[in-house]
Design a protein around this motif. Structure first.
Motif, short mmCIF file in Angstrom:
data_model
loop_
_atom_site.label_atom_id
_atom_site.label_comp_id
_atom_site.label_asym_id
_atom_site.label_seq_id
_atom_site.Cartn_x
_atom_site.Cartn_y
_atom_site.Cartn_z
N VAL A 1 3.43 6.08 5.17
CA VAL A 1 3.57 5.06 4.77
C VAL A 1 3.53 5.01 3.15
N ASP A 2 3.88 4.11 2.22
CA ASP A 2 3.69 4.21 1.09
C ASP A 2 2.73 2.99 0.65
N LEU A 3 1.53 3.36 0.27
CA LEU A 3 0.51 2.29 0.08
C LEU A 3 0.81 1.27 -1.19
N ILE A 4 0.88 0.22 -1.25
CA ILE A 4 0.96 -0.85 -2.31
C ILE A 4 0.02 -1.08 -3.06
N ASP A 5 -0.97 -1.57 -2.29
CA ASP A 5 -2.49 -2.02 -3.06
C ASP A 5 -3.35 -0.62 -3.23
N THR A 6 -3.31 -0.13 -4.22
CA THR A 6 -4.25 1.16 -4.51
C THR A 6 -5.53 0.93 -5.07
N ASP A 7 -5.55 -0.38 -6.03
CA ASP A 7 -6.72 -0.46 -6.89
C ASP A 7 -7.62 -1.53 -6.24
N ALA A 8 -7.25 -2.48 -5.53
CA ALA A 8 -7.84 -3.46 -5.13
C ALA A 8 -7.25 -4.03 -3.96
N PRO A 9 -7.95 -4.74 -2.86
CA PRO A 9 -7.41 -5.34 -1.71
C PRO A 9 -6.34 -6.26 -2.12
N PHE A 10 -5.46 -6.50 -1.28
CA PHE A 10 -4.52 -7.51 -1.43
C PHE A 10 -5.19 -8.98 -1.04
#
Length: 173
Positions: free
Chosen positions: A86-95
């Motif tokens: 997968v390509d992670l979209i939210d890397t810095d904080a939870p959505f």
């Protein structure tokens, strides 16, 4: 006992397939190419009766200060196998965050030093790239690729409300 267990969850989705040659010929919920014109989400089934269907998720490891993104990817690999990329979209904080109390009988059944009142699931989003879910057969016993509408037949109303932001088809990615 008012502390909630920190949990990382990951909402994996497959974008609509825009090829006109792709035919929707499968009713197999394991087939990620079914419903080619719609976004599909990966749900996994835990080996229990109540609240068994959910997004892949699990407790964050406190040692090493595991981030939500790290924990979500670790749980995805542990529960669904390393074949799924997968390509992670939210890397810095939870959505989004979904918090729920544990049933009293669940709390009583746990013989751990630390008792939690419930779980605080911090969700990140990830776009399917390749591979297929391969349930571990222990933590996860089944899986399905579902539209947001189909998910309502699998999850509890409370869970559906908690993840609504994740499955809104008009959510900007």
């Amino acid at each position: 006992m008012t502390e909630y267990r920190s949990v990382a969850g990951i909402a994996v989705y497959r974008e609509p397939i825009l090829q006109e040659t792709q035919q929707d010929t499968s009713n197999d919920l394991h087939d990620m190419y079914r419903e080619p014109g719609q976004r599909l989400y990966l749900l996994v089934k835990k080996p229990r009766i109540d609240h068994s269907w959910q997004f892949p998720q699990g407790g964050l490891k406190k040692k090493g200060n595991e981030t939500v993104a790290q924990g979500a990817l670790r749980e995805l690999s542990e529960e669904c196998g390393s074949d799924l990329v997968v390509d992670l979209i939210d890397t810095d904080a939870p959505f989004c965050i979904y918090q729920y109390p544990f049933p009293p009988e669940f709390i009583k059944s746990k013989k751990k030093k630390k008792q939690y009142a419930g779980a605080k699931v911090q969700f990140v989003r990830a776009k399917w790239t390749r591979g297929q879910c391969r349930p571990d057969g222990h933590e996860i016993v089944d899986f399905a690729w579902l539209t947001s509408k189909e998910m309502l037949e699998f999850v509890s109303p409370d869970y559906a409300a908690g993840i609504q932001a994740l499955v809104s088809d008009d959510t900007p990615i």
